[in-house]
Motif scaffolding. Structure first.
Motif, mmCIF file in Angstrom:
data_model
loop_
_atom_site.group_PDB
_atom_site.id
_atom_site.type_symbol
_atom_site.label_atom_id
_atom_site.label_comp_id
_atom_site.label_asym_id
_atom_site.label_seq_id
_atom_site.Cartn_x
_atom_site.Cartn_y
_atom_site.Cartn_z
ATOM 1 N N LEU A 184 -32.750 -112.942 -9.991
ATOM 2 C CA LEU A 184 -32.084 -112.114 -10.988
ATOM 3 C C LEU A 184 -30.584 -112.418 -10.978
ATOM 4 C CD1 LEU A 184 -32.686 -109.766 -13.015
ATOM 5 C CD2 LEU A 184 -31.958 -108.202 -11.201
ATOM 6 N N ASP A 197 -26.315 -108.004 -10.725
ATOM 7 C CA ASP A 197 -26.455 -107.040 -9.643
ATOM 8 C C ASP A 197 -26.655 -105.646 -10.221
ATOM 9 O OD1 ASP A 197 -26.539 -105.822 -7.200
ATOM 10 O OD2 ASP A 197 -24.376 -105.908 -6.841
ATOM 11 N N CYS A 198 -27.843 -105.424 -10.775
ATOM 12 C CA CYS A 198 -28.181 -104.136 -11.363
ATOM 13 C C CYS A 198 -29.693 -103.944 -11.267
ATOM 14 C CB CYS A 198 -27.706 -104.036 -12.812
ATOM 15 S SG CYS A 198 -28.286 -105.383 -13.872
ATOM 16 N N GLU A 199 -30.154 -102.748 -11.574
ATOM 17 C CA GLU A 199 -31.578 -102.419 -11.507
ATOM 18 C C GLU A 199 -32.164 -102.591 -12.894
ATOM 19 O OE1 GLU A 199 -34.829 -101.605 -9.233
ATOM 20 O OE2 GLU A 199 -32.778 -101.550 -8.458
ATOM 21 N N LEU A 200 -32.910 -103.690 -13.077
ATOM 22 C CA LEU A 200 -33.451 -104.005 -14.391
ATOM 23 C C LEU A 200 -34.402 -102.897 -14.844
ATOM 24 C CD1 LEU A 200 -33.183 -106.296 -16.448
ATOM 25 C CD2 LEU A 200 -35.212 -107.347 -15.451
ATOM 26 N N GLU A 229 -33.350 -99.888 -15.361
ATOM 27 C CA GLU A 229 -32.702 -98.630 -14.990
ATOM 28 C C GLU A 229 -31.222 -98.660 -15.354
ATOM 29 O OE1 GLU A 229 -34.256 -95.989 -13.871
ATOM 30 O OE2 GLU A 229 -36.215 -96.958 -13.745
ATOM 31 N N THR A 230 -30.449 -99.568 -14.740
ATOM 32 C CA THR A 230 -29.015 -99.643 -15.003
ATOM 33 C C THR A 230 -28.646 -100.841 -15.873
ATOM 34 O OG1 THR A 230 -28.676 -100.834 -12.920
ATOM 35 C CG2 THR A 230 -28.438 -98.432 -12.883
ATOM 36 N N CYS A 231 -29.616 -101.671 -16.209
ATOM 37 C CA CYS A 231 -29.412 -102.772 -17.146
ATOM 38 C C CYS A 231 -30.756 -103.090 -17.800
ATOM 39 C CB CYS A 231 -28.826 -104.009 -16.455
ATOM 40 S SG CYS A 231 -29.860 -104.689 -15.132
ATOM 41 N N ASP A 250 -20.005 -98.608 -18.235
ATOM 42 C CA ASP A 250 -20.796 -99.223 -17.165
ATOM 43 C C ASP A 250 -20.209 -100.583 -16.791
ATOM 44 O OD1 ASP A 250 -22.479 -97.058 -17.137
ATOM 45 O OD2 ASP A 250 -24.129 -98.034 -18.200
ATOM 46 N N LEU A 261 -40.248 -111.218 -13.713
ATOM 47 C CA LEU A 261 -39.613 -110.057 -14.320
ATOM 48 C C LEU A 261 -40.558 -109.427 -15.343
ATOM 49 C CD1 LEU A 261 -35.969 -111.349 -14.913
ATOM 50 C CD2 LEU A 261 -36.928 -110.205 -12.912
#
Length: 318
Positions: free
Chosen positions: A22, A25-28, A30-32, A71, A197
């Protein structure tokens, strides 16, 4: 027949020689989220690898996006997706906010970014990074997971995201369907992503409250939500920001207040859009104005199935 089969097997094997981590640096989910995929339609139209509309004509990469500019301002790292050597990089291209004119020199649609060479003639290109965030230089050796810079809004972009293009021998490869003759539909080869993914064909990004229907650009910036609403401002409105909407999708919006249900309505979407915003609420008057805490709940439905649910809170004051 044997030669053709051998060539196809060799191509499939070669495609799997690059494993991608990935690149953000984010939670696919959830935060991206992934806004756009490689265009799998060879003609004038567009489709993603799953035969849906999360792409646009001629799109050559995967867009890892953030819900809003706030964000982005917190600093979301862009990471090397595989081991390699930085072939070239660029920094210093100005950024812009949603709704503002895009400012970049001719030929620099990618904005701030870099290209990394990998083994077996593979290359990855990273675009739209934040001005001044790049921490590598041409010639540097990098490892998968190493920070390269941060997600930004430089170059030709309408939202904060990382655009990642994967190439082999100069030819664009869709990491979700790396087959040499890929078209939309069930991929015949495994993803390049390791681990794979999950595909998400739309969802809710943000919900919030306002005293009126907010400007969409403010929502994209991250300033659309009001933690308190003054009854004298005239209305209590719940809004929802979505991606990957399709004609026929439904958005159910419910506002609960001190006296129970204040507002409840379902909106049927009429268009397929990359991103969309909808809002609903009621004007405030003496008979329905009860101060206190209000909770807004939004359900995003497709073919009767919930594909997203978010809620928000505000305080109604006199």
């Amino acid at each position: 027949m044997f030669c053709a089969g051998a060539i196809a097997l060799a191509q499939a094997s070669q495609a799997q020689e690059l494993n991608l981590a990935l690149p953000v640096d984010c939670e696919l989910g959830e935060t991206c989220f992934i806004q756009n995929y490689v265009d799998a339609d060879p003609g004038d139209g567009y489709q993603d690898f799953n035969c849906a509309a999360l792409s646009y004509d001629g799109h050559k990469g995967t867009d890892f996006a953030l819900a809003n500019v706030r964000d982005m301002d917190r600093g979301v790292a862009v990471l090397a997706t595989a081991d390699g050597t930085v072939r070239a990089m660029r920094d210093g291209v100005a950024e812009h906010l949603p709704g503002e004119a895009m400012r970049f020199p001719e030929g620099q649609d990618c904005g701030n970014g870099l290209a990394i060479r990998h083994k077996n003639s593979w290359e990855t290109q990273y675009c739209h990074l934040r001005k001044g965030s790049l921490v590598v230089a041409a010639g540097d050796t990098v490892k998968a997971g190493q920070k390269l810079g941060e997600i930004g809004m430089s170059g030709r972009t309408e939202f904060p995201h990382l655009h990642l293009t994967v190439r082999q021998g100069g030819a664009v490869v869709d990491p979700f369907d790396p087959s040499p003759d890929a078209t939309c539909g069930a991929p015949e080869t495994e993803q390049l992503w390791s681990p794979p993914l999950r595909y998400k064909a739309g969802g809710l990004l943000q919900v919030g409250f306002s005293f009126k229907v907010p400007d969409f650009d403010k929502i994209k910036i991250g300033t659309g939500h009001s933690e308190t609403v003054d009854a004298g401002q005239g209305a209590l409105v719940l809004w929802a920001h979505m991606f990957g909407t399709r004609a026929g999708d439904e958005v159910r919006m419910t506002i609960l207040g001190p006296d129970g249900i204040f507002f409840d309505n379902t909106i049927t979407l009429e268009r397929t859009q990359a991103q969309a915003m909808r809002a609903g609420g009621r004007r405030l008057h003496a008979a329905n104005t009860v101060t206190g805490a209000y909770t807004g709940m939004v359900q995003f439905l497709r073919n009767g199935q919930e594909i997203g649910m978010l809620q928000s809170e505000t305080l109604l004051e006199n």
